[in-house]
Scaffold this motif. Sequence first.
Motif, PDB file in Angstrom:
ATOM      1  N   TYR A  58      -9.469   7.179 -12.034  1.00 18.87           N
ATOM      2  CA  TYR A  58     -10.138   6.319 -11.040  1.00 18.87           C
ATOM      3  C   TYR A  58      -9.095   5.555 -10.211  1.00 18.87           C
ATOM      4  O   TYR A  58      -9.283   5.333  -9.015  1.00 18.87           O
ATOM      5  N   ALA A  59      -8.012   5.156 -10.889  1.00 17.91           N
ATOM      6  CA  ALA A  59      -6.944   4.430 -10.184  1.00 17.91           C
ATOM      7  C   ALA A  59      -6.376   5.301  -9.062  1.00 17.91           C
ATOM      8  O   ALA A  59      -6.093   4.815  -7.963  1.00 17.91           O
ATOM      9  N   GLU A  60      -6.228   6.594  -9.356  1.00 17.95           N
ATOM     10  CA  GLU A  60      -5.696   7.503  -8.325  1.00 17.95           C
ATOM     11  C   GLU A  60      -6.647   7.597  -7.133  1.00 17.95           C
ATOM     12  O   GLU A  60      -6.227   7.617  -5.981  1.00 17.95           O
ATOM     13  N   LYS A  61      -7.946   7.673  -7.421  1.00 16.90           N
ATOM     14  CA  LYS A  61      -8.951   7.690  -6.335  1.00 16.90           C
ATOM     15  C   LYS A  61      -8.825   6.426  -5.462  1.00 16.90           C
ATOM     16  O   LYS A  61      -8.840   6.492  -4.243  1.00 16.90           O
ATOM     17  N   LEU A  62      -8.720   5.276  -6.135  1.00 15.43           N
ATOM     18  CA  LEU A  62      -8.638   4.000  -5.400  1.00 15.43           C
ATOM     19  C   LEU A  62      -7.376   3.954  -4.549  1.00 15.43           C
ATOM     20  O   LEU A  62      -7.417   3.582  -3.371  1.00 15.43           O
ATOM     21  N   ARG A  63      -6.260   4.334  -5.150  1.00 15.48           N
ATOM     22  CA  ARG A  63      -4.987   4.282  -4.413  1.00 15.48           C
ATOM     23  C   ARG A  63      -5.025   5.222  -3.212  1.00 15.48           C
ATOM     24  O   ARG A  63      -4.518   4.886  -2.141  1.00 15.48           O
ATOM     25  N   ALA A  64      -5.650   6.377  -3.400  1.00 12.64           N
ATOM     26  CA  ALA A  64      -5.745   7.340  -2.294  1.00 12.64           C
ATOM     27  C   ALA A  64      -6.550   6.744  -1.129  1.00 12.64           C
ATOM     28  O   ALA A  64      -6.352   7.112   0.032  1.00 12.64           O
ATOM     29  N   ALA A  65      -7.444   5.801  -1.457  1.00 15.10           N
ATOM     30  CA  ALA A  65      -8.244   5.151  -0.411  1.00 15.10           C
ATOM     31  C   ALA A  65      -7.568   3.884   0.107  1.00 15.10           C
ATOM     32  O   ALA A  65      -8.169   3.113   0.869  1.00 15.10           O
ATOM     33  N   GLY A  66      -6.326   3.645  -0.329  1.00 10.74           N
ATOM     34  CA  GLY A  66      -5.588   2.477   0.159  1.00 10.74           C
ATOM     35  C   GLY A  66      -5.941   1.188  -0.562  1.00 10.74           C
ATOM     36  O   GLY A  66      -5.638   0.086  -0.081  1.00 10.74           O
TER      37      GLY A  66
END
Length: 642
Positions: A58-66
Amino acid sequence: MIVQRLWADDKYDDKFYDDFIARIKKNSGSCDEVWMCTLGAMPELSTHAAYAEKLKGYAEKLRAAGITVSLQVARTIGHGAKGDAANYAGEPAGANFTVDLSGQEENGFYCARNEGFREYFAEVCRIYCEKLHPSSVYFDDDLRLRSWAGKLRCACPACLKAFNEKFGAEYTAETLGKAVEENAEIREKFLDFTYDNIAEFAERISRACVEGYKDVIVGLQHGSYSGELYQKVFAAMKKSGAKAFGSRCGAGAYTDDEPFRIVEKVNDLECQFSRLPDFVTHRCPEIEGYPHLYYDKSAHGFLMESVLNLAQGFNFLSFAAFCANYETELFDDFNEKFAENRAYLDKLAAANVGTRRIGVCNFIPKNYYLTDYDYPNGALTPSMYMCPSFYYGLPVTYERKGNNAYYLPAELVSALTEEEIDMLLKSPVVLSGQAVMELEKRGLKDKIGVGAKPIKGGYYEENIPDYGSCNCTYYCGECTALSGGVKALSYYAPHSEMNMVKEPFKGGEIAACIAKTVYGAQWLAIGYAPERRMPSLAKARMVLDAVAEISDAMPVKICGCNRLLQYPRGNERGVTAVTLLNASMERTKSFEVKIENPAGGSFEWLAMDQKPVVPEVSRNGNFVSVKLPELAGWSAGTLFIK
Ligand SMILES: [Zn+2]
């Protein structure tokens, strides 16, 4: 700047995160950071590791969204009784519960002195930090002397042994409890000793976070119990060598049902804020609806609370709004509102840099926690002592730097040191007749220039000669009749509505006056019940004018008939900003404020849900009059000056 805290919950799955991120993207600027959460209770460390691995996706998803990813450690010492349903499979051997000062074990609250317990949470912090590389880690608010069901702690066998060894004593929990209650010196020793225990634990888990990820910011969530001694905990965290340090000040969850409770919470948070060490650079208020509910607090309510907190000096915002697991259809309200008002919020935070709160400082003596009011039920809460009556236009603050007018609470007079008394005698002070009586008890009758005698019970009216014939009636549980003073401002009337004046009261005594101390400082003494929060317009004006007469704590004067609260800021050049809250249900008319010594000649007005306005300004010597637009009920705006 805008942080959403999410709990550890199975509801937060891939589908939730995709939806959550899509709603944020649709409303640019509505969320910058997410605090994920470790598992609660005490599962095995392998369970934590598996959960951290899941969060990593989930952290990767969030980071990908800035969106920045951070973490909150869900619990440390404990939130409540150890429930059968929760997972305690990882409970370290030998971990023990705290024992309060009546000798009662506190089920579910662990003693932070225990080595197994310390190592368990150090390992939890290491695991999540290694996996997630969170921007910051905030420890939840159970890391304190008292929490939830927990009482003043800890007197478990290990803590008692350490205390007795340190001070060469032979206390049991019960005899220590009695000594702490009756003897201020022992109380101070015990508080100091207990904070050391918490501080050692805080240092240990802070170091573990840094071991897991060296660039982490470490922060503490805390509440209104945080007085001067709490600084020990921050000082210990600092030793960890983390990149920076944060505080999340909290004091409960208030909703649209009671907007004034939000105002009180904001004041409480400012008290905590004002006690933070300078190295704590990341400062956010906790802004919450009720857990698992969104519907109870509107986006407007969340925004109003945000504006007031930023006006007090905070530099970002931490919400528990979307801990509401089941009402995602309402999340858009929040995101739209915050995206629309983002420029205003950014400007508020920027205006705090290099400026301070201006106003009457709620004076908290350094030994406040030794008063009987604070023990055993007061929970070491400095914010319970605040200038109570005059919210309507009087700027009150806990900020000490730069402010030299004080409100002195009666309950704290007994805790004043000689040095503090001397300082107050040389400063403008606002105080009640009750406080005057407490000062008389300390032998200061001849130095303060005003006396007070109690009036028992009844309803009294007050005549305020200079402010028309507007009398007001109030119940006077703690009224006093004043004597002496230099200038009487109001008098008790000889009658009251419904004839509820009690014998032998005849009226005519001074109800409020300005007095002069032995050093020539002017004090405003108010003889009637200070806990009354709703003054008449005449009374509010009388108090405001009197404070302006005795001090420089009121550079902003709000004109007209409205119920505006003010939160001014300034620096050595003068007033830099003033936030105004319409503390009523009614929209104000267009109104005027007069500012003494503004810090510049450029004025801009930003308000919730409004387009920026360059207001009409006229000058008269040191004063500038600014005409401001209407302000909706329970809504705030800020005049920025540069
Ligand atoms: Zn203990």
